[in-house]
Design a protein around this motif. Structure first.
Motif, mmCIF file in Angstrom:
data_model
loop_
_atom_site.group_PDB
_atom_site.id
_atom_site.type_symbol
_atom_site.label_atom_id
_atom_site.label_comp_id
_atom_site.label_asym_id
_atom_site.label_seq_id
_atom_site.Cartn_x
_atom_site.Cartn_y
_atom_site.Cartn_z
ATOM 1 N N ALA A 34 23.598 -5.239 -85.764
ATOM 2 C CA ALA A 34 22.202 -5.004 -84.957
ATOM 3 C C ALA A 34 20.840 -5.250 -85.753
ATOM 4 O O ALA A 34 20.795 -5.509 -86.842
ATOM 5 C CB ALA A 34 22.570 -3.524 -84.286
ATOM 6 N N TRP A 35 19.862 -5.251 -84.697
ATOM 7 C CA TRP A 35 18.646 -5.411 -85.174
ATOM 8 C C TRP A 35 17.798 -4.315 -84.437
ATOM 9 O O TRP A 35 17.825 -3.927 -83.379
ATOM 10 C CB TRP A 35 18.060 -6.657 -84.810
ATOM 11 N N PHE A 36 17.025 -3.564 -85.366
ATOM 12 C CA PHE A 36 16.126 -2.350 -84.760
ATOM 13 C C PHE A 36 14.824 -2.675 -85.312
ATOM 14 O O PHE A 36 14.655 -3.431 -86.157
ATOM 15 C CB PHE A 36 16.280 -1.148 -85.551
ATOM 16 N N ARG A 37 13.568 -2.109 -84.693
ATOM 17 C CA ARG A 37 12.433 -2.095 -85.183
ATOM 18 C C ARG A 37 11.571 -0.927 -85.270
ATOM 19 O O ARG A 37 11.875 -0.010 -84.380
ATOM 20 C CB ARG A 37 11.662 -3.532 -84.557
ATOM 21 N N GLN A 38 10.517 -0.910 -85.865
ATOM 22 C CA GLN A 38 9.812 0.194 -86.188
ATOM 23 C C GLN A 38 8.311 -0.059 -86.177
ATOM 24 O O GLN A 38 8.096 -0.723 -87.197
ATOM 25 C CB GLN A 38 10.433 1.280 -86.918
ATOM 26 N N ALA A 39 7.683 0.287 -85.044
ATOM 27 C CA ALA A 39 5.981 0.021 -85.251
ATOM 28 C C ALA A 39 5.431 1.237 -85.785
ATOM 29 O O ALA A 39 5.965 2.229 -85.732
ATOM 30 C CB ALA A 39 5.626 -0.406 -83.870
ATOM 31 N N PRO A 40 4.176 1.005 -86.387
ATOM 32 C CA PRO A 40 3.489 2.003 -86.956
ATOM 33 C C PRO A 40 3.214 3.233 -86.022
ATOM 34 O O PRO A 40 2.859 3.107 -84.550
ATOM 35 C CB PRO A 40 2.103 1.360 -87.167
ATOM 36 N N GLY A 41 3.695 4.324 -86.551
ATOM 37 C CA GLY A 41 3.731 5.756 -85.771
ATOM 38 C C GLY A 41 4.559 5.663 -84.669
ATOM 39 O O GLY A 41 4.291 6.838 -83.587
ATOM 40 N N GLU A 45 13.385 1.893 -82.803
ATOM 41 C CA GLU A 45 14.016 1.479 -81.575
ATOM 42 C C GLU A 45 14.928 0.295 -81.591
ATOM 43 O O GLU A 45 14.668 -0.914 -82.649
ATOM 44 C CB GLU A 45 12.983 0.944 -80.588
ATOM 45 N N PHE A 46 16.114 0.120 -80.784
ATOM 46 C CA PHE A 46 16.886 -1.004 -80.724
ATOM 47 C C PHE A 46 16.290 -1.986 -80.084
ATOM 48 O O PHE A 46 15.404 -2.089 -79.403
ATOM 49 C CB PHE A 46 17.989 -0.136 -79.746
ATOM 50 N N VAL A 47 16.845 -2.973 -80.885
ATOM 51 C CA VAL A 47 16.319 -4.564 -80.534
ATOM 52 C C VAL A 47 17.260 -5.194 -79.755
ATOM 53 O O VAL A 47 17.587 -5.839 -78.656
ATOM 54 C CB VAL A 47 15.818 -5.457 -81.391
ATOM 55 N N GLY A 48 18.571 -5.401 -80.432
ATOM 56 C CA GLY A 48 19.711 -6.260 -80.016
ATOM 57 C C GLY A 48 20.866 -5.841 -80.751
ATOM 58 O O GLY A 48 20.869 -5.367 -82.042
ATOM 59 N N ARG A 56 29.850 -11.048 -77.862
ATOM 60 C CA ARG A 56 29.181 -10.525 -76.719
ATOM 61 C C ARG A 56 27.594 -10.050 -77.688
ATOM 62 O O ARG A 56 27.709 -9.297 -78.413
ATOM 63 C CB ARG A 56 29.384 -9.641 -76.094
ATOM 64 N N THR A 57 26.544 -10.473 -76.936
ATOM 65 C CA THR A 57 25.081 -9.838 -77.339
ATOM 66 C C THR A 57 24.571 -8.762 -76.233
ATOM 67 O O THR A 57 24.985 -9.004 -75.029
ATOM 68 C CB THR A 57 24.249 -10.754 -77.879
ATOM 69 N N TYR A 58 23.806 -7.712 -76.914
ATOM 70 C CA TYR A 58 23.201 -6.685 -75.988
ATOM 71 C C TYR A 58 21.555 -6.676 -76.199
ATOM 72 O O TYR A 58 21.510 -6.770 -77.778
ATOM 73 C CB TYR A 58 23.718 -5.454 -76.226
ATOM 74 N N TYR A 59 20.876 -6.699 -75.337
ATOM 75 C CA TYR A 59 19.118 -6.711 -75.821
ATOM 76 C C TYR A 59 18.482 -5.615 -75.054
ATOM 77 O O TYR A 59 18.831 -5.310 -73.963
ATOM 78 C CB TYR A 59 18.619 -8.015 -75.683
ATOM 79 N N SER A 107 21.941 3.060 -80.581
ATOM 80 C CA SER A 107 21.612 4.296 -81.380
ATOM 81 C C SER A 107 21.384 4.309 -82.691
ATOM 82 O O SER A 107 22.339 3.635 -83.259
ATOM 83 C CB SER A 107 22.482 5.576 -80.846
ATOM 84 N N VAL A 108 20.414 4.685 -83.064
ATOM 85 C CA VAL A 108 20.270 4.690 -84.689
ATOM 86 C C VAL A 108 21.232 5.341 -85.390
ATOM 87 O O VAL A 108 21.825 4.731 -86.572
ATOM 88 C CB VAL A 108 18.833 5.192 -84.954
ATOM 89 N N ARG A 109 21.609 6.448 -85.099
ATOM 90 C CA ARG A 109 22.947 7.345 -85.591
ATOM 91 C C ARG A 109 24.117 6.336 -85.624
ATOM 92 O O ARG A 109 25.184 6.887 -85.951
ATOM 93 C CB ARG A 109 22.924 8.704 -84.889
#
Length: 124
Positions: A34-41, A45-48, A56-59, A107-109
């Motif tokens: 998976a890929w997640f991203r975190q913007a400042p502040g 969050e989940f990306v895909g 199979r992919t999920y976005y 989910s991150v966890r």
């Protein structure tokens, strides 16, 4: 297994980048990538995600049609191709992996293994 993310950088809006996540160690039995991203502040969050066993992919809705996850099994590397980038895509991007897939994939966890993050900055 350890993960090394790379490929981030500065790009203008509308441009493209490809992020890589190289895995060291045995990954042949890894089903969830998976890929997640975190913007400042903001929270991470989940990306895909890619469920390898089913190919199979999920976005997340905000990147559908613009981002694509793929995997090169021979190189133990997976990718996030990002097209039509927007300033709101600016964030630190993290790759993550888990051996078994389950319904909590966004989910991150859900993920035990994480890369160190690579910064993507999209200018307007």
């Amino acid at each position: 297994v350890q993960l090394q993310a790379s490929g981030g950088g500065l790009v203008q809006a509308g441009g493209s980048l490809r992020l890589s996540c190289a895995a060291s160690g045995r990954t042949s039995n890894t089903d969830a990538m998976a890929w997640f991203r975190q913007a400042p502040g903001k929270e991470r969050e989940f990306v895909g995600a890619l469920r390898w066993s089913l190919r199979r992919t999920y976005y997340v809705d905000s990147v559908k049609g613009r981002f694509t996850i793929s995997r090169d099994n021979a190189k133990d590397t997976w990718y996030l191709q990002m097209n039509s980038l927007k300033p709101e895509d600016t964030a630190v991007y993290y790759c993550a992996a888990r051996i078994n897939w389950n319904l909590d994939y966004a989910s991150v966890r859900h993920y035990a293994i994480w890369g160190q993050g690579t910064l993507v900055t999209v200018s307007s």
